[in-house]
Design a protein around this motif. Structure first.
Motif: not given
Ligand code: AP5
Length: 217
Positions: A32, A35, A52-53, A57-58, A137, A205
């Motif tokens: 992510g 990209l 796509v993003m 979608e993927l 944040y 975690v």
């Molecule tokens: P990507 O950037 O990978 O997004 P995602 O998988 O949707 O994951 P996120 O970054 O949204 O969440 P995260 O699990 O990292 O959570 P975070 O730590 O930030 O992908 C984006 C796009 O790129 C996709 O939709 C696709 O289009 C494309 N793409 C990427 N990789 C691809 C692939 N391999 N194939 C095809 N397409 C691809 O935490 C979220 C929030 O929650 C933060 O604010 C954090 O502070 C908070 N938080 C975290 N942990 C906790 C906790 N334990 N308690 C309370 N709050 C918490």
């Protein structure tokens, strides 16, 4: 050590990967992030990926697998990789096997962050990052210690991702359920999967993941 962090959007993959980088000197390979950097730079990959993003979608398997191979080639052989957001399909899981074995590496762990999807929309729509250093944040769960200033670099500029709106988040979750969750059995069959409660507090975690990695022979 090479590991995959698996879980739906907002599960905390990026949060925990950043901690593993800081605590263990591993390298976070987030497709992510790669990209988004390509979109920002306006590269051919970025131009293809943007719409796509934005739709949640993927992006094509070939594009993301090429990015992962190139990123691994920039790493030192002794550095461990954290795959964050990759693989996301069965085809990507197959490519990762080949990419790793071509480089004399193997997979040690797949850590699934188990979460309640309903709570994730709130997590995702509330998150923001420092525009300068990328520190993460959240409007409610992790505000900067000094209002309006990044804890890490002091910058006063913050940004939000264009795909972090409720509608797109729902599409991203549907994509996860349909295409990514089904790859777990591949790794279960190899005895690589550990599960962690991703709804626990961030530090809890982190400790649970550390416990799994420290048990590695
Ligand atoms: P990507 O950037 O990978 O997004 P995602 O998988 O949707 O994951 P996120 O970054 O949204 O969440 P995260 O699990 O990292 O959570 P975070 O730590 O930030 O992908 C984006 C796009 O790129 C996709 O939709 C696709 O289009 C494309 N793409 C990427 N990789 C691809 C692939 N391999 N194939 C095809 N397409 C691809 O935490 C979220 C929030 O929650 C933060 O604010 C954090 O502070 C908070 N938080 C975290 N942990 C906790 C906790 N334990 N308690 C309370 N709050 C918490």
């Amino acid at each position: 050590m090479n590991l995959i962090l698996l879980g739906p959007p907002g599960a905390g993959k990026g949060t925990q990967a950043a901690r593993l980088v800081a605590d263990r000197g591993m390298v976070q390979l987030s497709t992510g992030d790669m990209l988004r950097a390509a979109v920002k730079e306006g590269t051919p990959v970025g131009l293809k990926a943007k719409a796509v993003m934005d739709a949640g979608e993927l992006v094509s398997d070939a594009i993301v697998s090429a990015l992962i191979g190139e990123a691994l080639d920039r790493m030192g052989p002794e550095q461990g990789a954290i795959f964050d957001g990759y693989p996301r399909t069965a085809a990507q899981a197959e490519s990762l096997d080949a990419i790793l074995s071509e480089r004399g590496r193997s997979l040690d762990h797949v850590i699934e962050l188990e979460v309640d999807e309903d709570a994730l929309v709130d997590r995702i729509t509330g998150r923001f990052t420092c525009a300068k250093c990328g520190a993460g944040y959240h409007d409610r769960y992790k505000l900067p210690k000094v209002e309006g200033a990044c804890d890490v670099c002091g910058s006063h500029e913050f940004k939000r991702r264009p795909d972090d709106n409720a509608e797109t988040v729902r599409t991203r979750m549907a994509e996860y359920r349909a295409k990514t969750a089904p790859i777990l059995p591949i790794y279960e069959g190899r005895g690589l999967v550990s599960r962690v409660d991703g709804m626990a507090e961030m530090d809890v975690v982190t400790d649970a993941i550390a416990g799994i990695l420290d048990r590695t022979p």
